[in-house]
Design a protein around this motif. Structure first.
Motif, PDB file in Angstrom:
ATOM      1  N   PRO A  46      19.665  15.869 -21.217  1.00 23.98           N
ATOM      2  CA  PRO A  46      18.450  15.130 -20.855  1.00 23.98           C
ATOM      3  C   PRO A  46      18.664  13.625 -20.743  1.00 23.98           C
ATOM      4  N   ALA A  47      19.467  13.063 -21.623  1.00 22.43           N
ATOM      5  CA  ALA A  47      19.697  11.613 -21.588  1.00 22.43           C
ATOM      6  C   ALA A  47      20.412  11.222 -20.305  1.00 22.43           C
ATOM      7  N   ASP A  48      21.413  12.003 -19.916  1.00 17.75           N
ATOM      8  CA  ASP A  48      22.141  11.715 -18.689  1.00 17.75           C
ATOM      9  C   ASP A  48      21.245  11.866 -17.471  1.00 17.75           C
ATOM     10  N   ALA A  49      20.418  12.925 -17.481  1.00 18.26           N
ATOM     11  CA  ALA A  49      19.503  13.156 -16.358  1.00 18.26           C
ATOM     12  C   ALA A  49      18.513  12.010 -16.217  1.00 18.26           C
ATOM     13  N   LEU A  50      17.959  11.569 -17.337  1.00 16.82           N
ATOM     14  CA  LEU A  50      16.989  10.484 -17.289  1.00 16.82           C
ATOM     15  C   LEU A  50      17.656   9.183 -16.856  1.00 16.82           C
ATOM     16  N   GLY A  51      18.914   8.992 -17.251  1.00 12.97           N
ATOM     17  CA  GLY A  51      19.645   7.822 -16.802  1.00 12.97           C
ATOM     18  C   GLY A  51      19.843   7.813 -15.288  1.00 12.97           C
ATOM     19  N   SER A  52      20.105   9.002 -14.721  1.00 19.23           N
ATOM     20  CA  SER A  52      20.257   9.098 -13.263  1.00 19.23           C
ATOM     21  C   SER A  52      18.950   8.766 -12.558  1.00 19.23           C
ATOM     22  N   LEU A  53      17.856   9.248 -13.107  1.00 20.21           N
ATOM     23  CA  LEU A  53      16.545   8.976 -12.517  1.00 20.21           C
ATOM     24  C   LEU A  53      16.213   7.489 -12.589  1.00 20.21           C
ATOM     25  N   THR A  54      16.460   6.900 -13.735  1.00 20.60           N
ATOM     26  CA  THR A  54      16.158   5.481 -13.924  1.00 20.60           C
ATOM     27  C   THR A  54      16.972   4.616 -12.974  1.00 20.60           C
ATOM     28  N   GLY A  55      18.181   5.073 -12.651  1.00 20.68           N
ATOM     29  CA  GLY A  55      19.031   4.319 -11.746  1.00 20.68           C
ATOM     30  C   GLY A  55      18.478   4.194 -10.341  1.00 20.68           C
ATOM     31  N   THR A  56      17.543   5.060  -9.975  1.00 17.56           N
ATOM     32  CA  THR A  56      16.955   4.985  -8.630  1.00 17.56           C
ATOM     33  C   THR A  56      15.811   3.976  -8.553  1.00 17.56           C
ATOM     34  N   LEU A  57      15.340   3.506  -9.706  1.00 15.71           N
ATOM     35  CA  LEU A  57      14.137   2.681  -9.751  1.00 15.71           C
ATOM     36  C   LEU A  57      14.383   1.206  -9.461  1.00 15.71           C
ATOM     37  N   ARG A  58      13.418   0.618  -8.785  1.00  9.06           N
ATOM     38  CA  ARG A  58      13.353  -0.838  -8.710  1.00  9.06           C
ATOM     39  C   ARG A  58      12.813  -1.363 -10.042  1.00  9.06           C
ATOM     40  N   LYS A  59      13.071  -2.614 -10.348  1.00 12.95           N
ATOM     41  CA  LYS A  59      12.578  -3.196 -11.590  1.00 12.95           C
ATOM     42  C   LYS A  59      11.057  -3.097 -11.649  1.00 12.95           C
ATOM     43  N   PRO A  94       0.783  -1.231   0.000  1.00  7.46           N
ATOM     44  CA  PRO A  94       0.000   0.000   0.000  1.00  7.46           C
ATOM     45  C   PRO A  94       0.817   1.284   0.000  1.00  7.46           C
ATOM     46  N   VAL A  95       2.048   1.221   0.508  1.00  4.15           N
ATOM     47  CA  VAL A  95       2.885   2.423   0.576  1.00  4.15           C
ATOM     48  C   VAL A  95       4.061   2.271  -0.385  1.00  4.15           C
ATOM     49  N   LEU A  96       4.134   3.180  -1.360  1.00  5.76           N
ATOM     50  CA  LEU A  96       5.223   3.180  -2.326  1.00  5.76           C
ATOM     51  C   LEU A  96       6.233   4.264  -1.985  1.00  5.76           C
ATOM     52  N   ASP A  97       7.461   4.086  -2.477  1.00  9.48           N
ATOM     53  CA  ASP A  97       8.499   5.107  -2.362  1.00  9.48           C
ATOM     54  C   ASP A  97       8.555   5.870  -3.684  1.00  9.48           C
ATOM     55  N   VAL A  98       8.276   7.162  -3.622  1.00  5.96           N
ATOM     56  CA  VAL A  98       8.166   7.996  -4.823  1.00  5.96           C
ATOM     57  C   VAL A  98       9.223   9.093  -4.776  1.00  5.96           C
ATOM     58  N   LEU A  99       9.898   9.298  -5.889  1.00  8.19           N
ATOM     59  CA  LEU A  99      10.872  10.377  -6.036  1.00  8.19           C
ATOM     60  C   LEU A  99      10.280  11.435  -6.959  1.00  8.19           C
ATOM     61  N   ASP A 100      10.246  12.666  -6.490  1.00 11.75           N
ATOM     62  CA  ASP A 100       9.762  13.787  -7.297  1.00 11.75           C
ATOM     63  C   ASP A 100      10.930  14.730  -7.524  1.00 11.75           C
ATOM     64  N   THR A 101      11.535  14.643  -8.704  1.00 14.20           N
ATOM     65  CA  THR A 101      12.687  15.479  -8.987  1.00 14.20           C
ATOM     66  C   THR A 101      12.230  16.792  -9.608  1.00 14.20           C
ATOM     67  N   SER A 155       7.032   9.081 -14.598  1.00 15.21           N
ATOM     68  CA  SER A 155       6.091  10.049 -15.163  1.00 15.21           C
ATOM     69  C   SER A 155       6.901  11.207 -15.719  1.00 15.21           C
ATOM     70  N   LEU A 156       6.919  11.328 -17.046  1.00 12.56           N
ATOM     71  CA  LEU A 156       7.687  12.375 -17.722  1.00 12.56           C
ATOM     72  C   LEU A 156       6.752  13.438 -18.274  1.00 12.56           C
ATOM     73  N   LEU A 157       6.989  14.687 -17.921  1.00 13.98           N
ATOM     74  CA  LEU A 157       6.220  15.808 -18.450  1.00 13.98           C
ATOM     75  C   LEU A 157       7.197  16.823 -19.008  1.00 13.98           C
ATOM     76  N   ALA A 158       7.035  17.179 -20.283  1.00 16.46           N
ATOM     77  CA  ALA A 158       7.984  18.093 -20.916  1.00 16.46           C
ATOM     78  C   ALA A 158       7.281  18.975 -21.941  1.00 16.46           C
ATOM     79  N   ALA A 159       7.927  20.100 -22.252  1.00 15.81           N
ATOM     80  CA  ALA A 159       7.388  21.054 -23.219  1.00 15.81           C
ATOM     81  C   ALA A 159       7.362  20.449 -24.616  1.00 15.81           C
ATOM     82  N   LEU A 180       8.670  10.975 -10.500  1.00 16.64           N
ATOM     83  CA  LEU A 180       7.982  12.060 -11.192  1.00 16.64           C
ATOM     84  C   LEU A 180       9.055  13.008 -11.711  1.00 16.64           C
ATOM     85  N   CYS A 181       9.067  13.221 -13.012  1.00 15.39           N
ATOM     86  CA  CYS A 181      10.038  14.102 -13.657  1.00 15.39           C
ATOM     87  C   CYS A 181       9.255  15.086 -14.512  1.00 15.39           C
TER      88      CYS A 181
END
Length: 250
Positions: free
Chosen positions: A118-131, A33-40, A136-140, A107-108
């Motif tokens: 952007p590719a490096d940033a997204l790679g850093s974010l993905t590295g924090t994830l469990r399989k 029921p409780v997830l760990d969420v990162l909001d960068t 959630s990507l939101l961009a202009a 959340l990005c």
């Protein structure tokens, strides 16, 4: 419940509904029921606090101390201080503040436009994830900016956005970078993510005169429903102000 007031919900409702539903589904899949969420870049907690109110633990990483102060105040007012952690930093310092493979969802929102790589940033974010974790990507949206500049009568700027590699209309453009849906999807796949869905955000909200929305009875609710109905249809992705991708780590 939307993360913001009804008028502002026109800009956030589509993303919030996708995020809320995805977190609910992920929690059910994990029987957790409780997830760990990162909001960068989560700033003042526009999404972090509502996510915490769902019962999830949220770490907000943002470079602005003022924004994080506002986040802590908002979390206290919502009664979720124990579920929200504010950390000053950015995508480059992320490995120092979030351990690898410890996060269920990232959340990005409004970040990839601003970073140097952007590719490096997204790679850093993905590295924090469990399989199987969510992103959630939101961009202009580049194409939405073309339409907006053209409707404003700035035809040369509209053409510049269309042709420029970074999707900018000139040196005075406040947005450092814009993406097409194909570019954003390509970044996600290169980071090892599987794109689950694509939505157009603010398809109409930025084009409809504010005075009409504010004064016409029922206009906010009607426009909100229209935004939600159009968001999933690919034909409207090209004219949206922003693009939202939901992806998962394969």
């Amino acid at each position: 419940m939307y993360p913001t007031r009804p008028r502002s919900a026109l800009r956030t409702a589509v993303v919030w509904e996708v995020v809320r539903t995805a977190l609910e589904k992920r929690a059910a899949e994990l029987d957790q029921p409780v997830l760990d969420v990162l909001d960068t870049g989560g700033g003042t907690g526009n999404f972090a606090v509502p996510v915490a109110r769902l019962g999830h633990r949220v770490t907000v990483v943002d470079p602005s101390p003022d924004a994080l102060f506002a986040l802590e105040r908002r979390a206290a007012e919502a009664g979720v201080t124990d579920l929200v952690r504010a950390v000053q930093g950015d995508t480059q310092t992320l490995p120092d503040v979030v351990r690898p493979a410890t996060v269920d969802a990232v959340l990005c929102h409004g970040v990839l436009e601003m970073v140097d790589d952007p590719a490096d940033a997204l790679g850093s974010l993905t590295g924090t994830l469990r399989k199987g974790g969510l992103v959630s990507l939101l961009a202009a949206n580049r194409n939405g900016a073309v339409l907006a500049r053209a409707l404003a009568g700035h035809f040369n700027e509209a053409r510049a956005v269309l042709d420029a590699p970074d999707g900018r209309w000139g040196g005075n453009d406040p947005m450092p970078r814009r993406f097409t849906a194909e570019e954003l999807g390509g970044l996600a796949r290169a980071a090892g993510l599987r794109v689950e869905s694509v939505h157009g955000v603010r398809v109409f909200a930025d084009l409809v005169p504010g005075v009409l929305v504010d004064t016409e009875p029922g206009a906010v609710e009607a426009l909100l429903k229209l935004e939600q109905a159009a968001a999933e249809q690919p034909a409207f992705h090209a004219v949206a102000t922003q693009l939202h991708l939901l992806a998962s780590l394969t």
